[in-house]
Design a protein around this motif. Structure first.
Motif, PDB file in Angstrom:
ATOM      1  N   THR A 141       0.844  -1.188   0.000  1.00  0.00           N
ATOM      2  CA  THR A 141       0.000   0.000   0.000  1.00  0.00           C
ATOM      3  C   THR A 141       0.881   1.240   0.000  1.00  0.00           C
ATOM      4  N   GLU A 142       0.346   2.357  -0.405  1.00  0.00           N
ATOM      5  CA  GLU A 142       1.139   3.588  -0.437  1.00  0.00           C
ATOM      6  C   GLU A 142       1.477   4.054   0.978  1.00  0.00           C
ATOM      7  N   VAL A 143       2.712   4.442   1.169  1.00  0.00           N
ATOM      8  CA  VAL A 143       3.128   5.089   2.408  1.00  0.00           C
ATOM      9  C   VAL A 143       3.485   6.521   2.024  1.00  0.00           C
ATOM     10  N   LYS A 144       2.657   7.447   2.446  1.00  0.00           N
ATOM     11  CA  LYS A 144       2.864   8.848   2.078  1.00  0.00           C
ATOM     12  C   LYS A 144       3.976   9.449   2.927  1.00  0.00           C
ATOM     13  N   LEU A 145       4.902  10.126   2.271  1.00  0.00           N
ATOM     14  CA  LEU A 145       5.967  10.811   2.990  1.00  0.00           C
ATOM     15  C   LEU A 145       5.518  12.239   3.289  1.00  0.00           C
ATOM     16  N   ALA A 146       5.482  12.577   4.565  1.00  0.00           N
ATOM     17  CA  ALA A 146       5.120  13.931   4.964  1.00  0.00           C
ATOM     18  C   ALA A 146       6.259  14.895   4.624  1.00  0.00           C
ATOM     19  N   ILE A 167       1.440   6.736   6.988  1.00  0.00           N
ATOM     20  CA  ILE A 167       2.196   7.950   6.672  1.00  0.00           C
ATOM     21  C   ILE A 167       3.578   7.806   7.290  1.00  0.00           C
ATOM     22  N   MET A 168       4.583   8.366   6.647  1.00  0.00           N
ATOM     23  CA  MET A 168       5.908   8.425   7.251  1.00  0.00           C
ATOM     24  C   MET A 168       6.322   9.890   7.364  1.00  0.00           C
ATOM     25  N   LEU A 169       6.666  10.297   8.582  1.00  0.00           N
ATOM     26  CA  LEU A 169       7.158  11.646   8.789  1.00  0.00           C
ATOM     27  C   LEU A 169       8.573  11.781   8.249  1.00  0.00           C
TER      28      LEU A 169
END
Length: 247
Positions: A141-146, A167-169
């Motif tokens: 699944t997509e892991v959005k980079l903040a 999400i990944m900070l």
């Protein structure tokens, strides 16, 4: 009969394990210094200060009420890179079981970590972009980079996320306040979240903002599967492992 050389090496390895375990236990104990009881009446969620850290509890010990909760997970994705290419993804793989467990329970998962040792703020070579991409591949699944690890943009990204999203900070060490455990930075880091999970065994002994500081603001604060497993292993090595009689 063991040779003197083997005995010395064996003792040295045992001492290193014991020192590592002791450092982590002391760090967890320090984080729990305000604790009046390790077992609360029931899990509650939200930002407050100070918080009671359930130092010896894992995510499996606090019930199943994760649905819709915004969970900050401290992982260790400090992986070796060749440019932007990850040469060993072991640490990212090790974080997957905890993240998948939380996703399956309906949590909104936000991963934070450091990478390398940035000196003067953001540096592209220390961006967590490759880590977010690889984690997404492993999770399917997509892991959005903040764009950051604190601030309004991060709060909006977390606030708009749906159950099961990850999400990944961006690198927490882009701020010097991370390693200094500076109170204002800690509060900003914790602000968008409901609870905290520490699954970063390699940094659990450090009193940094993303490992110790946030536990003062997020409740419950417990260990993930990786940290719990490593602590159990080290506890066994210390309490029942073979100990050399002489060196």
């Amino acid at each position: 009969v063991c040779s003197p050389i083997f005995t010395v090496v064996h003792l040295h390895q045992f001492k290193k394990i014991k020192m590592k375990f002791s450092a982590i236990v002391l760090a967890l104990a320090a984080m729990a210094s305000n604790t009046s009881a390790f077992v609360p009446a029931g899990p509650t969620f939200g930002v407050r200060a100070p918080v009671e850290l359930e130092a010896k509890k894992s995510i499996e010990d606090i019930g199943d009420d994760f649905k819709g909760k915004k969970v900050l997970v401290r992982c260790d994705v400090n992986v070796p890179l060749d440019g932007k290419t990850i040469t060993d993804d072991t640490r990212i793989r090790s974080s997957i079981p905890t993240i998948e467990y939380l996703r399956e329970k309906g949590a909104i998962v936000t991963v934070c970590s450091h990478l390398g040792r940035p000196k003067d703020g953001p540096e592209d070579k220390f961006s967590l972009g490759p880590c977010a991409e690889r984690m997404g591949e492993l999770l399917g699944t997509e892991v959005k980079l903040a764009p950051d690890c604190i601030g309004e943009d991060v709060a909006a990204l977390v606030g708009d996320a749906k159950e099961g999203d990850v999400i990944m900070l961006e690198n927490t060490r882009f701020y010097k306040e991370e390693t200094k455990n500076e109170a204002g930075f800690v509060e900003k880091l914790a602000a968008p979240f409901d609870m905290f999970v520490n699954d970063a065994f390699g940094t659990a002994h450090r009193a940094h903002a993303s490992t110790e500081g946030v536990t003062k603001f997020l409740e419950p604060a417990v260990s993930g599967f990786l940290l719990a497993k490593e602590l159990e292993y080290l506890d066994g090595a210390i309490s029942s492992g073979e100990k050399p009689m002489a060196a």
